[in-house]
Design a protein around this motif. Structure first.
Motif, PDB file in Angstrom:
ATOM      1  N   ASP A   1       0.532  -0.778 -11.526  1.00 22.88           N
ATOM      2  CA  ASP A   1       1.532  -1.144 -10.513  1.00 22.88           C
ATOM      3  C   ASP A   1       0.998  -2.223  -9.575  1.00 22.88           C
ATOM      4  N   VAL A   2      -0.332  -2.205  -9.337  1.00 20.70           N
ATOM      5  CA  VAL A   2      -0.943  -3.276  -8.550  1.00 20.70           C
ATOM      6  C   VAL A   2      -0.755  -4.608  -9.264  1.00 20.70           C
ATOM      7  N   ILE A   3      -0.951  -4.597 -10.596  1.00 23.43           N
ATOM      8  CA  ILE A   3      -0.783  -5.818 -11.388  1.00 23.43           C
ATOM      9  C   ILE A   3       0.658  -6.319 -11.295  1.00 23.43           C
ATOM     10  N   MET A   4       1.608  -5.388 -11.354  1.00 21.94           N
ATOM     11  CA  MET A   4       3.027  -5.773 -11.243  1.00 21.94           C
ATOM     12  C   MET A   4       3.307  -6.409  -9.883  1.00 21.94           C
ATOM     13  N   GLU A   5       2.744  -5.810  -8.806  1.00 19.84           N
ATOM     14  CA  GLU A   5       2.953  -6.349  -7.456  1.00 19.84           C
ATOM     15  C   GLU A   5       2.313  -7.732  -7.326  1.00 19.84           C
ATOM     16  N   MET A   6       1.114  -7.883  -7.870  1.00 20.80           N
ATOM     17  CA  MET A   6       0.428  -9.171  -7.794  1.00 20.80           C
ATOM     18  C   MET A   6       1.195 -10.240  -8.558  1.00 20.80           C
ATOM     19  N   THR A   7       1.718  -9.878  -9.698  1.00 20.86           N
ATOM     20  CA  THR A   7       2.475 -10.819 -10.524  1.00 20.86           C
ATOM     21  C   THR A   7       3.786 -11.199  -9.844  1.00 20.86           C
ATOM     22  N   HIS A   8       4.445 -10.217  -9.248  1.00 19.08           N
ATOM     23  CA  HIS A   8       5.762 -10.454  -8.630  1.00 19.08           C
ATOM     24  C   HIS A   8       5.642 -11.342  -7.387  1.00 19.08           C
ATOM     25  N   LYS A   9       4.619 -11.094  -6.548  1.00 20.88           N
ATOM     26  CA  LYS A   9       4.494 -11.862  -5.295  1.00 20.88           C
ATOM     27  C   LYS A   9       3.758 -13.188  -5.506  1.00 20.88           C
ATOM     28  N   ALA A  10       3.015 -13.318  -6.603  1.00 24.45           N
ATOM     29  CA  ALA A  10       2.393 -14.584  -7.033  1.00 24.45           C
ATOM     30  C   ALA A  10       1.491 -15.217  -5.977  1.00 24.45           C
ATOM     31  N   LEU A  11       0.693 -14.378  -5.284  1.00 26.89           N
ATOM     32  CA  LEU A  11      -0.258 -14.897  -4.308  1.00 26.89           C
ATOM     33  C   LEU A  11      -1.700 -14.657  -4.737  1.00 26.89           C
ATOM     34  N   GLY A  12      -1.880 -14.061  -5.898  1.00 30.24           N
ATOM     35  CA  GLY A  12      -3.225 -13.848  -6.399  1.00 30.24           C
ATOM     36  C   GLY A  12      -3.987 -12.740  -5.721  1.00 30.24           C
ATOM     37  N   CYS A  13      -3.290 -11.881  -4.969  1.00 32.61           N
ATOM     38  CA  CYS A  13      -3.958 -10.776  -4.288  1.00 32.61           C
ATOM     39  C   CYS A  13      -2.938  -9.701  -3.928  1.00 32.61           C
ATOM     40  N   VAL A  14      -3.442  -8.532  -3.590  1.00 32.29           N
ATOM     41  CA  VAL A  14      -2.623  -7.428  -3.090  1.00 32.29           C
ATOM     42  C   VAL A  14      -3.394  -6.750  -1.970  1.00 32.29           C
ATOM     43  N   GLY A  15      -2.758  -6.569  -0.820  1.00 31.28           N
ATOM     44  CA  GLY A  15      -3.380  -5.853   0.283  1.00 31.28           C
ATOM     45  C   GLY A  15      -3.206  -4.363   0.107  1.00 31.28           C
ATOM     46  N   ILE A  16      -4.271  -3.628   0.334  1.00 32.46           N
ATOM     47  CA  ILE A  16      -4.231  -2.177   0.191  1.00 32.46           C
ATOM     48  C   ILE A  16      -4.157  -1.568   1.590  1.00 32.46           C
ATOM     49  N   VAL A  17      -3.059  -0.851   1.852  1.00 30.53           N
ATOM     50  CA  VAL A  17      -2.772  -0.328   3.183  1.00 30.53           C
ATOM     51  C   VAL A  17      -2.907   1.188   3.179  1.00 30.53           C
ATOM     52  N   GLY A  18      -3.678   1.713   4.142  1.00 33.26           N
ATOM     53  CA  GLY A  18      -3.885   3.149   4.250  1.00 33.26           C
ATOM     54  C   GLY A  18      -2.714   3.853   4.892  1.00 33.26           C
ATOM     55  N   GLN A  19      -2.837   5.167   5.062  1.00 38.93           N
ATOM     56  CA  GLN A  19      -1.744   5.972   5.613  1.00 38.93           C
ATOM     57  C   GLN A  19      -1.394   5.586   7.042  1.00 38.93           C
ATOM     58  N   ASN A  20      -2.378   5.106   7.792  1.00 34.59           N
ATOM     59  CA  ASN A  20      -2.114   4.712   9.180  1.00 34.59           C
ATOM     60  C   ASN A  20      -1.573   3.291   9.302  1.00 34.59           C
ATOM     61  N   GLY A  21      -1.333   2.643   8.173  1.00 41.24           N
ATOM     62  CA  GLY A  21      -0.736   1.311   8.171  1.00 41.24           C
ATOM     63  C   GLY A  21      -1.715   0.171   8.330  1.00 41.24           C
ATOM     64  N   THR A  22      -3.017   0.467   8.450  1.00 40.48           N
ATOM     65  CA  THR A  22      -4.012  -0.602   8.585  1.00 40.48           C
ATOM     66  C   THR A  22      -4.477  -1.065   7.214  1.00 40.48           C
ATOM     67  N   LEU A  23      -5.038  -2.262   7.175  1.00 37.05           N
ATOM     68  CA  LEU A  23      -5.529  -2.809   5.908  1.00 37.05           C
ATOM     69  C   LEU A  23      -6.833  -2.110   5.530  1.00 37.05           C
ATOM     70  N   ALA A  24      -6.808  -1.416   4.405  1.00 34.05           N
ATOM     71  CA  ALA A  24      -7.986  -0.677   3.940  1.00 34.05           C
ATOM     72  C   ALA A  24      -8.818  -1.494   2.971  1.00 34.05           C
ATOM     73  N   GLY A  25      -8.208  -2.489   2.349  1.00 31.88           N
ATOM     74  CA  GLY A  25      -8.934  -3.286   1.378  1.00 31.88           C
ATOM     75  C   GLY A  25      -8.051  -4.345   0.760  1.00 31.88           C
ATOM     76  N   LEU A  26      -8.611  -5.057  -0.202  1.00 30.01           N
ATOM     77  CA  LEU A  26      -7.905  -6.157  -0.862  1.00 30.01           C
ATOM     78  C   LEU A  26      -8.311  -6.208  -2.324  1.00 30.01           C
ATOM     79  N   ILE A  27      -7.336  -6.462  -3.172  1.00 35.20           N
ATOM     80  CA  ILE A  27      -7.612  -6.697  -4.584  1.00 35.20           C
ATOM     81  C   ILE A  27      -7.136  -8.099  -4.925  1.00 35.20           C
ATOM     82  N   THR A  28      -8.045  -8.921  -5.441  1.00 37.26           N
ATOM     83  CA  THR A  28      -7.699 -10.277  -5.849  1.00 37.26           C
ATOM     84  C   THR A  28      -7.628 -10.341  -7.365  1.00 37.26           C
TER      85      THR A  28
END
Length: 336
Positions: A234-261
């Motif tokens: 699903d990360v791959i689908m999101e990365m492909t759909h938004k076409a920015l070469g990355c996906v931000g990973i957001v934790g339960q509190n809404g903060t950025l927990a990490g990044l996948i490029t």
């Protein structure tokens, strides 16, 4: 037959001649810098003019004619673009109605190398009659303009670079440098910022350089986001759909927990992606940026890495993602 006169060959200009011109003008600038450090002379007059201009309720009316007029126009433009309200009034036109452009609360900044420019007489008289400060920039302390001035700023009288000593060269360069020094000093005293500068320079390359990340970042649904528990397919689908070469990973509190490029994705291809979660692949310490940073600084950050990066997540003070900026967004906006 009439004998034709013998013409002397025209010698091509030499680099040595050009260097002599530059050295003469540089000597003029050095003398100007030295004079500005003299608090009993030009430096003191400069400080007096600064005090008047900083307290001025109106505008700086810049004037001059001939070569000094060209310098005056440039200085007026610099003042206006750096937070000092100003206008240029041509002295000849002032005598034919343009004195009406000068209002109570204004000050007049007049440039004249000789200080004997007759066209400035009516503006000087108007300043005296109206009680307006007259700030004179000239090279002759005993001149008519200097005598009429509220503050006379006497520039060092240095030889012109012209071999005949006639064409304004060193003198106009010193006028230009002095006017720039005045504008920059006012800028500093007023705390004029890059954000203020961008207000007056919205167009062209300069305007582009002064745009902020907030103005260019992609927000809302355009942001590629997932949670730590999202399956990689699903990360791959999101990365492909938004076409920015990355996906931000957001934790339960809404903060950025990490990044996948896309680079992280390639390195994870030896895993079983159907069973791999985003938290297993993400970079937990990604490079991020603030929204009010200049876009040009964002591009510098992207290119400063050994391997340039193409996207930066934009975070608020609480580390919640506000947007994402891609290098293509910066290039499209004319950022260099």
């Amino acid at each position: 037959m009439t004998q034709q006169p013998t013409l002397s060959p025209i010698l091509p200009p030499s680099g040595a001649d050009a260097a002599t011109t530059v050295r003469m003008e540089a000597a003029g600038l050095a003398a100007l810098a030295h004079a500005l450090e003299d608090h009993t002379g030009l430096g003191g007059a400069f400080a007096q003019a600064m005090a008047i201009l900083l307290a001025l309720p109106g505008r700086v009316v810049v004037t001059g004619i001939g070569k000094s007029g060209h310098i005056a126009r440039k200085i007026q433009a610099t003042l206006a673009s750096t937070g000092t309200p100003s206008l240029f009034v041509h002295p000849a036109e002032a005598s034919h109605g343009d004195l009406g452009m000068i209002q109570p609360g204004d000050a007049i900044l007049a440039f004249s190398n000789s200080g004997e420019t007759t066209e400035l007489a009516d503006i000087a008289a108007h300043a005296r009659a109206s009680g307006l400060p007259l700030l004179a920039v000239t090279s002759r302390a005993g001149s008519t303009l200097a005598a009429a001035a509220t503050v006379a700023m006497i520039l060092p009288a240095m030889p012109e670079a012209c071999p005949m000593g006639l064409a304004p060269t060193t003198s106009t360069l010193c006028q230009l440098a002095f006017g720039d020094a005045l504008a920059v000093a006012l800028l500093r005293q007023r705390g004029f910022t890059a954000a203020d500068f961008s207000t007056f320079h919205p167009g062209g390359r300069l305007g582009a350089r002064l745009r902020t990340v907030r103005e260019l970042m992609r927000t809302g649904p355009a942001m590629p986001l997932a949670t730590p528990q999202t399956h990689m397919r699903d990360v791959i689908m999101e990365m492909t759909h938004k076409a920015l070469g990355c996906v931000g990973i957001v934790g339960q509190n809404g903060t950025l927990a990490g990044l996948i490029t896309d680079g992280d994705l390639r390195r994870a291809l030896d895993h079983d992606l159907t069973a791999t979660l985003a938290k297993d692949v993400m970079n937990a310490m990604p490079l991020t940026i603030e929204p009010d940073i200049l876009a040009s600084e964002a591009l510098r950050v992207m290119n400063a890495r050994t391997r340039p990066i193409t996207s930066l997540f934009v975070l608020g003070p609480d580390r919640h993602p506000l947007g994402v900026i891609h290098v293509h967004d910066l290039i499209k906006a004319g950022i260099e």
